[in-house]
Design a protein around this motif. Structure first.
Motif, PDB file in Angstrom:
ATOM      1  N   GLY A   1       0.837  -1.196   0.000  1.00  0.00           N
ATOM      2  CA  GLY A   1       0.000   0.000   0.000  1.00  0.00           C
ATOM      3  C   GLY A   1       0.873   1.247   0.000  1.00  0.00           C
ATOM      4  O   GLY A   1       1.730   1.405   0.864  1.00  0.00           O
ATOM      5  N   ILE A   2       0.653   2.106  -0.985  1.00  0.00           N
ATOM      6  CA  ILE A   2       1.511   3.288  -1.121  1.00  0.00           C
ATOM      7  C   ILE A   2       0.659   4.549  -1.108  1.00  0.00           C
ATOM      8  O   ILE A   2      -0.007   4.877  -2.095  1.00  0.00           O
ATOM      9  CB  ILE A   2       2.352   3.233  -2.412  1.00  0.00           C
ATOM     10  N   ASP A   3       0.695   5.264   0.019  1.00  0.00           N
ATOM     11  CA  ASP A   3       0.075   6.591   0.100  1.00  0.00           C
ATOM     12  C   ASP A   3       1.128   7.674  -0.123  1.00  0.00           C
ATOM     13  O   ASP A   3       0.860   8.674  -0.769  1.00  0.00           O
ATOM     14  CB  ASP A   3      -0.574   6.801   1.472  1.00  0.00           C
ATOM     15  N   TYR A   4       2.313   7.478   0.429  1.00  0.00           N
ATOM     16  CA  TYR A   4       3.364   8.495   0.343  1.00  0.00           C
ATOM     17  C   TYR A   4       4.347   8.153  -0.770  1.00  0.00           C
ATOM     18  O   TYR A   4       4.947   7.071  -0.778  1.00  0.00           O
ATOM     19  CB  TYR A   4       4.135   8.587   1.674  1.00  0.00           C
ATOM     20  N   TYR A   5       4.492   9.066  -1.719  1.00  0.00           N
ATOM     21  CA  TYR A   5       5.502   8.966  -2.782  1.00  0.00           C
ATOM     22  C   TYR A   5       6.543  10.046  -2.551  1.00  0.00           C
ATOM     23  O   TYR A   5       6.193  11.187  -2.217  1.00  0.00           O
ATOM     24  CB  TYR A   5       4.859   9.157  -4.167  1.00  0.00           C
ATOM     25  N   LEU A   6       7.809   9.692  -2.720  1.00  0.00           N
ATOM     26  CA  LEU A   6       8.858  10.682  -2.557  1.00  0.00           C
ATOM     27  C   LEU A   6       8.612  11.836  -3.519  1.00  0.00           C
ATOM     28  O   LEU A   6       8.298  11.611  -4.695  1.00  0.00           O
ATOM     29  CB  LEU A   6      10.234  10.073  -2.831  1.00  0.00           C
ATOM     30  N   PRO A   7       8.737  13.079  -3.037  1.00  0.00           N
ATOM     31  CA  PRO A   7       8.501  14.223  -3.921  1.00  0.00           C
ATOM     32  C   PRO A   7       9.643  14.382  -4.921  1.00  0.00           C
ATOM     33  O   PRO A   7      10.770  13.965  -4.665  1.00  0.00           O
ATOM     34  CB  PRO A   7       8.439  15.406  -2.955  1.00  0.00           C
TER      35      PRO A   7
ATOM     36  N   PHE B   1       3.590 -10.675   4.258  1.00  0.00           N
ATOM     37  CA  PHE B   1       4.628  -9.686   4.016  1.00  0.00           C
ATOM     38  C   PHE B   1       3.898  -8.390   3.674  1.00  0.00           C
ATOM     39  O   PHE B   1       3.049  -8.391   2.782  1.00  0.00           O
ATOM     40  CB  PHE B   1       5.514 -10.081   2.830  1.00  0.00           C
ATOM     41  N   LYS B   2       4.209  -7.310   4.369  1.00  0.00           N
ATOM     42  CA  LYS B   2       3.496  -6.062   4.123  1.00  0.00           C
ATOM     43  C   LYS B   2       4.491  -4.928   3.930  1.00  0.00           C
ATOM     44  O   LYS B   2       5.403  -4.744   4.743  1.00  0.00           O
ATOM     45  CB  LYS B   2       2.551  -5.755   5.283  1.00  0.00           C
ATOM     46  N   LEU B   3       4.306  -4.206   2.831  1.00  0.00           N
ATOM     47  CA  LEU B   3       5.119  -3.038   2.527  1.00  0.00           C
ATOM     48  C   LEU B   3       4.182  -1.838   2.410  1.00  0.00           C
ATOM     49  O   LEU B   3       3.258  -1.859   1.592  1.00  0.00           O
ATOM     50  CB  LEU B   3       5.878  -3.228   1.209  1.00  0.00           C
ATOM     51  N   THR B   4       4.392  -0.822   3.251  1.00  0.00           N
ATOM     52  CA  THR B   4       3.535   0.358   3.207  1.00  0.00           C
ATOM     53  C   THR B   4       4.345   1.634   3.370  1.00  0.00           C
ATOM     54  O   THR B   4       5.425   1.634   3.965  1.00  0.00           O
ATOM     55  CB  THR B   4       2.469   0.323   4.323  1.00  0.00           C
ATOM     56  N   SER B   5       3.798   2.705   2.807  1.00  0.00           N
ATOM     57  CA  SER B   5       4.339   4.045   3.054  1.00  0.00           C
ATOM     58  C   SER B   5       3.149   4.950   3.342  1.00  0.00           C
ATOM     59  O   SER B   5       2.377   5.289   2.455  1.00  0.00           O
ATOM     60  CB  SER B   5       5.163   4.565   1.871  1.00  0.00           C
ATOM     61  N   SER B   6       2.997   5.284   4.617  1.00  0.00           N
ATOM     62  CA  SER B   6       1.878   6.092   5.070  1.00  0.00           C
ATOM     63  C   SER B   6       2.149   7.571   4.837  1.00  0.00           C
ATOM     64  O   SER B   6       3.278   8.044   4.976  1.00  0.00           O
ATOM     65  CB  SER B   6       1.632   5.859   6.564  1.00  0.00           C
ATOM     66  N   ASN B   7       1.098   8.295   4.497  1.00  0.00           N
ATOM     67  CA  ASN B   7       1.198   9.735   4.275  1.00  0.00           C
ATOM     68  C   ASN B   7       0.642  10.434   5.504  1.00  0.00           C
ATOM     69  O   ASN B   7      -0.563  10.623   5.630  1.00  0.00           O
ATOM     70  CB  ASN B   7       0.426  10.132   3.019  1.00  0.00           C
ATOM     71  N   THR B   8       1.535  10.792   6.413  1.00  0.00           N
ATOM     72  CA  THR B   8       1.120  11.442   7.659  1.00  0.00           C
ATOM     73  C   THR B   8       1.290  12.950   7.598  1.00  0.00           C
ATOM     74  O   THR B   8       1.041  13.634   8.578  1.00  0.00           O
ATOM     75  CB  THR B   8       1.946  10.893   8.839  1.00  0.00           C
TER      76      THR B   8
ATOM     77  N   THR C   1       7.699  14.749   6.249  1.00  0.00           N
ATOM     78  CA  THR C   1       8.565  14.716   5.063  1.00  0.00           C
ATOM     79  C   THR C   1       9.022  13.309   4.712  1.00  0.00           C
ATOM     80  O   THR C   1       9.578  13.089   3.650  1.00  0.00           O
ATOM     81  CB  THR C   1       9.806  15.615   5.249  1.00  0.00           C
ATOM     82  N   GLU C   2       8.787  12.363   5.599  1.00  0.00           N
ATOM     83  CA  GLU C   2       9.136  10.962   5.366  1.00  0.00           C
ATOM     84  C   GLU C   2       8.011  10.093   5.920  1.00  0.00           C
ATOM     85  O   GLU C   2       7.379  10.456   6.911  1.00  0.00           O
ATOM     86  CB  GLU C   2      10.438  10.595   6.104  1.00  0.00           C
TER      87      GLU C   2
ATOM     88  N   GLN D   1      12.741   1.477   6.925  1.00  0.00           N
ATOM     89  CA  GLN D   1      13.233   1.339   5.551  1.00  0.00           C
ATOM     90  C   GLN D   1      12.910  -0.032   4.944  1.00  0.00           C
ATOM     91  O   GLN D   1      12.504  -0.120   3.793  1.00  0.00           O
ATOM     92  CB  GLN D   1      14.746   1.591   5.502  1.00  0.00           C
ATOM     93  N   GLU D   2      13.053  -1.098   5.724  1.00  0.00           N
ATOM     94  CA  GLU D   2      12.806  -2.440   5.191  1.00  0.00           C
ATOM     95  C   GLU D   2      11.316  -2.731   4.980  1.00  0.00           C
ATOM     96  O   GLU D   2      10.961  -3.711   4.346  1.00  0.00           O
ATOM     97  CB  GLU D   2      13.434  -3.522   6.072  1.00  0.00           C
ATOM     98  N   GLN D   3      10.435  -1.863   5.462  1.00  0.00           N
ATOM     99  CA  GLN D   3       8.991  -2.025   5.278  1.00  0.00           C
ATOM    100  C   GLN D   3       8.433  -1.120   4.177  1.00  0.00           C
ATOM    101  O   GLN D   3       7.243  -1.169   3.897  1.00  0.00           O
ATOM    102  CB  GLN D   3       8.250  -1.720   6.582  1.00  0.00           C
ATOM    103  N   LEU D   4       9.281  -0.311   3.577  1.00  0.00           N
ATOM    104  CA  LEU D   4       8.815   0.625   2.548  1.00  0.00           C
ATOM    105  C   LEU D   4       8.661  -0.072   1.197  1.00  0.00           C
ATOM    106  O   LEU D   4       9.469  -0.940   0.844  1.00  0.00           O
ATOM    107  CB  LEU D   4       9.794   1.794   2.416  1.00  0.00           C
ATOM    108  N   PRO D   5       7.654   0.303   0.421  1.00  0.00           N
ATOM    109  CA  PRO D   5       7.430  -0.298  -0.893  1.00  0.00           C
ATOM    110  C   PRO D   5       8.309   0.332  -1.982  1.00  0.00           C
ATOM    111  O   PRO D   5       7.839   0.936  -2.936  1.00  0.00           O
ATOM    112  CB  PRO D   5       5.938  -0.046  -1.139  1.00  0.00           C
TER     113      PRO D   5
END
Length: 193
Positions: A17-23, A59-66, A69-70, A75-79
């Motif tokens: 699940g990817i909410d946060y994408y690096l700008p 196995f779960k990889l997520t990047s939450s948009n809180t 800035t990060e 790091q090992e859980q990021l998609p």
């Protein structure tokens, strides 16, 4: 008389699940905005699987948009591209013949100029999943040909694989010689909301 025991197949899941994408911008000037709801969706899928299917391993990889800035995940859980591919390989390695694999991706899908011109006709784009670090890796999408290859390795091992891509351009992400089952008789132009 010999007593036979029936081995119940294990279930393994890969939830992305990817909410946060690096700008930032890609070389062509385009970018992928952060989303909302993708991490929530895979968390709900995880809850459902745990309550009803009792998976052997998730196995779960997520990047939450809180709003920070990060993303808050380690790091090992990021998609990232590397982490996503590594988890495909990890499941393929540990799962045994007849085990079930459920893969769920929720995030941006994309199209890019093919990097496989020898496999595709002239002008045919690559359909792709967009890792959260796409701008950092200079357009390292997880492309349809790569996904098809990763899935084929699972199927060749005898795994029973179910894939859900909740993303734009997801219709072509498994392009290749892997047989895909879907809605029987549905027109390619049919839109399902």
């Amino acid at each position: 008389m010999t007593e036979q025991t029936t081995q119940i197949p294990n279930l393994y899941a890969l939830l992305i699940g990817i909410d946060y994408y690096l700008p930032g911008k890609l070389p062509d000037g385009s970018s992928y905005a952060s989303l909302g709801g993708c991490v929530r969706d895979v968390n709900r899928v995880e809850d459902y699987l745990k309550k009803t299917q009792k998976p052997k391993q998730i196995f779960k990889l997520t990047s939450s948009n809180t709003g920070a800035t990060e993303p808050p995940e380690a790091q090992e859980q990021l998609p990232t591209y590397e982490n996503i591919v590594a988890k495909f390989h990890a499941i393929t390695e540990i799962a045994q013949k007849d085990d079930q694999v459920y893969i769920h991706y929720s995030g941006h899908g994309g199209r890019a100029k093919t990097i496989y011109p020898e496999l595709k006709s002239v002008g045919q784009p690559d359909e792709a999943l967009v890792p959260m670090d796409i701008v950092k890796t200079n357009e390292r999408y997880l492309r349809d040909v790569e996904i098809a290859t990763l899935l084929k390795k699972m199927v060749n091992k005898g795994l029973v694989v179910t894939v859900v891509f909740d993303s734009c351009h997801s219709g072509g992400t498994t392009r290749g010689d892997t047989a895909i089952r879907g809605l029987e008789g549905a027109s390619p132009k049919t839109s399902i909301a």
